[in-house]
Design an enzyme around this catalytic site. Structure first.
Site, short mmCIF file in Angstrom:
data_model
loop_
_atom_site.label_atom_id
_atom_site.label_comp_id
_atom_site.label_asym_id
_atom_site.label_seq_id
_atom_site.Cartn_x
_atom_site.Cartn_y
_atom_site.Cartn_z
N GLY A 1 0.79 -1.23 0.00
CA GLY A 1 0.00 0.00 0.00
C GLY A 1 0.82 1.27 0.00
O GLY A 1 0.27 2.37 0.00
N HIS A 2 2.15 1.17 0.00
CA HIS A 2 3.01 2.37 0.12
C HIS A 2 4.17 2.28 -0.87
O HIS A 2 5.28 2.00 -0.46
CB HIS A 2 3.54 2.48 1.54
CG HIS A 2 4.06 3.84 1.88
ND1 HIS A 2 5.35 4.24 1.64
CD2 HIS A 2 3.45 4.90 2.45
CE1 HIS A 2 5.53 5.47 2.08
NE2 HIS A 2 4.38 5.89 2.57
N PHE A 3 4.10 2.53 -1.98
CA PHE A 3 2.96 2.73 -2.86
C PHE A 3 3.07 1.66 -3.93
O PHE A 3 4.18 1.43 -4.42
CB PHE A 3 2.99 4.12 -3.48
CG PHE A 3 3.01 5.22 -2.44
CD1 PHE A 3 1.83 5.65 -1.85
CD2 PHE A 3 4.20 5.80 -2.04
CE1 PHE A 3 1.84 6.67 -0.91
CE2 PHE A 3 4.22 6.81 -1.10
CZ PHE A 3 3.04 7.25 -0.52
#
Length: 144
Positions: A50-52
């Site tokens: 999720g990052h990224f």
């Protein structure tokens, strides 16, 4: 400092952290109040989901957590602290200078500069290829 080769199994004897939150892979140098450790950053890290997803960058706060864990290894490997926990109590003067991405070898260096009872202050810095990625002053409380 004394050159050592403390592997992740031995690190887990000192730290309570486990995958996916164990952020120290190896200790390479150690002294009474100073430690140098390694975190090999891979694309398989949970946080990269999720990052990224399109541009994976290690979150800065996790770089600071890795530094805190390295300092924790030093503190908890002392015989008088066996079975205790180190609690991350704060961070000051934190600066992020370089992005950390998959494939980087993050070198973690922490030096205890002040102690007062169960409270300790650590100067810490993380580098990649000899370039500063992050630095800051960390405060810890020894407990339990």
């Amino acid at each position: 400092m004394t050159e050592v080769n403390i592997n992740v199994t031995e690190i887990m004897e000192a730290l309570p952290h486990r995958y996916p939150f164990l952020l120290v892979d190896r200790v390479i140098d150690i002294a009474e109040d100073e430690i140098t450790a390694i975190k090999n950053v891979t694309i398989n890290e949970e946080f990269f989901q999720g990052h990224f997803p399109q541009y994976p960058v290690m979150p800065g706060v996790l770089i600071m957590e890795a530094l805190a864990q390295a300092a924790g290894v030093l503190e908890l490997s002392k015989p008088e602290n066996k079975g205790k926990l180190v609690f991350y109590a704060g961070m000051d003067n934190v600066k992020y200078k370089k992005q950390v991405t998959p494939g980087d070898k993050l070198v973690l260096h922490a030096k205890f500069i002040k102690r007062r009872g169960p409270i300790a202050v650590v100067e810490a810095e993380a580098t990649v290829d000899g370039k500063l990625a992050a630095k800051g002053t960390l405060t810890f409380a020894l407990g339990r």
